[in-house]
Design a protein around this motif. Structure first.
Motif, mmCIF file in Angstrom:
data_model
loop_
_atom_site.group_PDB
_atom_site.id
_atom_site.type_symbol
_atom_site.label_atom_id
_atom_site.label_comp_id
_atom_site.label_asym_id
_atom_site.label_seq_id
_atom_site.Cartn_x
_atom_site.Cartn_y
_atom_site.Cartn_z
ATOM 1 N N SER A 90 0.855 -1.184 0.000
ATOM 2 C CA SER A 90 0.000 0.000 0.000
ATOM 3 C C SER A 90 0.891 1.235 0.000
ATOM 4 C CB SER A 90 -0.908 -0.013 1.235
ATOM 5 O OG SER A 90 -1.673 1.161 1.279
ATOM 6 N N TRP A 91 1.074 1.835 -1.152
ATOM 7 C CA TRP A 91 1.998 2.969 -1.287
ATOM 8 C C TRP A 91 1.225 4.189 -1.769
ATOM 9 C CZ3 TRP A 91 6.819 1.730 0.365
ATOM 10 C CH2 TRP A 91 7.143 0.373 0.410
ATOM 11 N N LYS A 150 0.801 2.374 -7.450
ATOM 12 C CA LYS A 150 2.071 1.688 -7.232
ATOM 13 C C LYS A 150 1.797 0.303 -6.666
ATOM 14 C CE LYS A 150 5.053 5.709 -6.404
ATOM 15 N NZ LYS A 150 5.968 6.374 -5.440
ATOM 16 N N LEU A 151 2.406 -0.693 -7.281
ATOM 17 C CA LEU A 151 2.279 -2.069 -6.816
ATOM 18 C C LEU A 151 3.647 -2.739 -6.847
ATOM 19 C CD1 LEU A 151 -0.955 -3.294 -8.674
ATOM 20 C CD2 LEU A 151 -0.765 -2.641 -6.270
ATOM 21 N N ALA A 152 3.807 -3.754 -6.029
ATOM 22 C CA ALA A 152 5.035 -4.556 -6.025
ATOM 23 C C ALA A 152 4.646 -6.019 -6.008
ATOM 24 C CB ALA A 152 5.897 -4.224 -4.818
ATOM 25 N N SER A 153 5.307 -6.818 -6.829
ATOM 26 C CA SER A 153 5.038 -8.255 -6.872
ATOM 27 C C SER A 153 6.254 -8.967 -7.430
ATOM 28 C CB SER A 153 3.819 -8.555 -7.744
ATOM 29 O OG SER A 153 3.692 -9.949 -7.978
ATOM 30 N N GLU A 154 6.486 -10.176 -6.963
ATOM 31 C CA GLU A 154 7.641 -10.940 -7.426
ATOM 32 C C GLU A 154 7.504 -11.378 -8.875
ATOM 33 O OE1 GLU A 154 6.372 -15.385 -5.837
ATOM 34 O OE2 GLU A 154 7.475 -14.041 -4.483
ATOM 35 N N THR A 155 6.285 -11.286 -9.445
ATOM 36 C CA THR A 155 6.120 -11.660 -10.856
ATOM 37 C C THR A 155 6.432 -10.513 -11.810
ATOM 38 O OG1 THR A 155 3.750 -11.185 -10.650
ATOM 39 C CG2 THR A 155 4.437 -13.482 -10.429
ATOM 40 N N PHE A 156 6.604 -9.292 -11.277
ATOM 41 C CA PHE A 156 7.012 -8.174 -12.123
ATOM 42 C C PHE A 156 8.480 -8.356 -12.499
ATOM 43 C CE2 PHE A 156 3.795 -5.250 -9.750
ATOM 44 C CZ PHE A 156 2.755 -5.887 -10.410
#
Length: 414
Positions: free
Chosen positions: A23-24, A139-145
């Motif tokens: 959550s950014w 803004k999102l973060a994920s290991e699949t990016f």
């Protein structure tokens, strides 16, 4: 485990979730529905339900899911666009490295597709067209990016340190992967590529009422694409949802010729304008390709704009205050990009204002979409001057001038 150790473990787990949370600053108080969808996406990623990459297209884009695994949106990171440093499509990398002179579109600002996506949604909302699924910058973060190897290894190392040395881990600003900024578009369910439906309509025409509704929706798509000067509108990147009407037999009879039916469920049709990342150019295409609107070759484009479409937007487009408000809103959105350049933005707006001028005239004259795209390209430019008192308008006056584009692209059909 002692009470103290248990408390420390709980605190560590809590802080771990805070650090790992994605959550950014994605809160949007003006749109709680959209905010709730983002919250679902964040919760799913925290729970290990990661976005999946879309293998079509020239950039890195991802289907985002909720915790049940249902697709709820499409995320397009800025740094995975065709010009982005982390674009995962190797064919585009080869294209850029081996043939840079033919890569990209000279009329567009590189690596600003995510802003274009959000900008198209803003124009759609402002004019009440309602053909673009809600799109905003998040803004999102994920290991699949697609990340740099160093970012992945740093994240792994921080997690190991945090597990074994909690006191040290609590000093990390962030333990998970760095968030990516990009456009997030709400997912529309039950829609298919327009090309497939359009071929179907040739062999199985729509009924009169549904055909009229589709014509109105088509005109809204035309207005959107023309205003934002979409350079990538083929029939494979706008969507149609169509459900045929369901009929039921009024009375039982053995004679099919005399049987009477009534409508149980009326037909439903809707369109969705997706893939708006190649819009808002700084000039009209004037190099090799014209990047035409492919809908201009459809039979629907030969019909004059309807009274409903004129009533919907003509008064707004003819009001310079409304147009200026739209430009101001675009400024508020676009200036959040790190590479924002005011001079380039003014060029984008001069194209958009010219498109609005042409569209307003076409609606007034009762022209068709086909006649609209045949009108000469015009720029409505803000005169330079130091008449503004605020930082926003310090170097630009409120006087506008018109000029026509003289240079034409080499190929006018592609």
């Amino acid at each position: 485990m002692s009470t103290t150790e248990s408390e420390r473990a709980c605190i560590t787990q809590h802080e771990q979730k805070e650090y790992d949370s994605i959550s950014w600053d994605n809160d949007d108080c003006d749109d709680p529905e959209f905010t709730e969808v983002i919250r679902q996406a964040e919760a799913a990623i925290d729970a290990g339900v990661n976005p999946t990459r879309i293998y079509q297209g020239s950039s890195g884009s991802y289907f985002v899911k909720n915790i049940e695994g249902e697709t709820i949106g499409v995320f397009k990171p800025k740094d995975e666009e065709p010009y982005g440093r982390l674009n995962p499509k190797w064919t585009k990398w080869m294209h850029r490295m081996c043939c840079p002179c033919c890569f990209g579109r000279s009329c567009l600002i590189p690596n600003q597709g995510y802003m274009s996506e959000a900008g198209a949604s803003l124009v759609d909302t402002k004019l009440g067209l309602n053909v673009v699924p809600k799109t905003k910058v998040v803004k999102l973060a994920s290991e699949t990016f697609n990340y740099l190897r160093i970012d992945v290894e740093k994240s792994k190392a921080k997690k190991i340190v945090n597990e074994h040395f909690p006191k040290v881990g609590r000093r990390f600003h962030r333990i998970g992967l760095p968030p990516k900024i990009g456009s997030y578009q709400m997912f529309v369910s039950g829609y298919k590529d327009a090309d497939a439906h359009l071929r179907r309509f040739d062999s199985d025409p729509l009924d009169k009422e549904t055909s009229k509704k589709f014509q109105l929706l088509f005109e809204r798509l035309v207005c959107l694409d023309y205003i934002i000067r979409n350079t990538d509108r083929g029939n494979d990147n706008w969507l149609i949802k169509y459900e045929k009407q369901k009929l039921v037999l009024k009375e039982n009879t053995d004679d099919d010729d005399t049987a009477e039916y009534e409508v149980e469920t009326p037909a439903f049709i809707d369109v969705a304008a997706i893939d708006n990342g190649l819009a808002f150019p700084i000039k009209h295409p004037d190099s090799w390709r014209a990047y035409p609107y492919h809908w201009a070759w459809l039979p629907y484009a030969k019909e004059p704009f309807s009274t409903e479409t004129r009533d919907l937007i003509q008064s707004k487009l003819a009001d310079m205050n409304v147009v200026q408000d739209l430009c101001d809103d675009m400024y508020t959105l676009f200036k959040t990009d790190k590479g924002f350049d005011r001079q380039m933005f003014e060029k984008q707006m001069s194209v958009m204002r010219g498109q609005i001028l042409n569209l307003s005239q076409a609606l007034k004259d009762g022209k068709s979409p086909l006649q609209l795209v045949q009108m000469p390209n015009v720029f409505v430019e803000r005169s330079r001057g130091h008449v503004g008192t605020t930082e926003k308008f310090r170097n630009f006056s409120n006087t506008f001038t018109q000029r026509f584009q003289k240079k034409a692209p080499f190929f006018s059909w592609c």
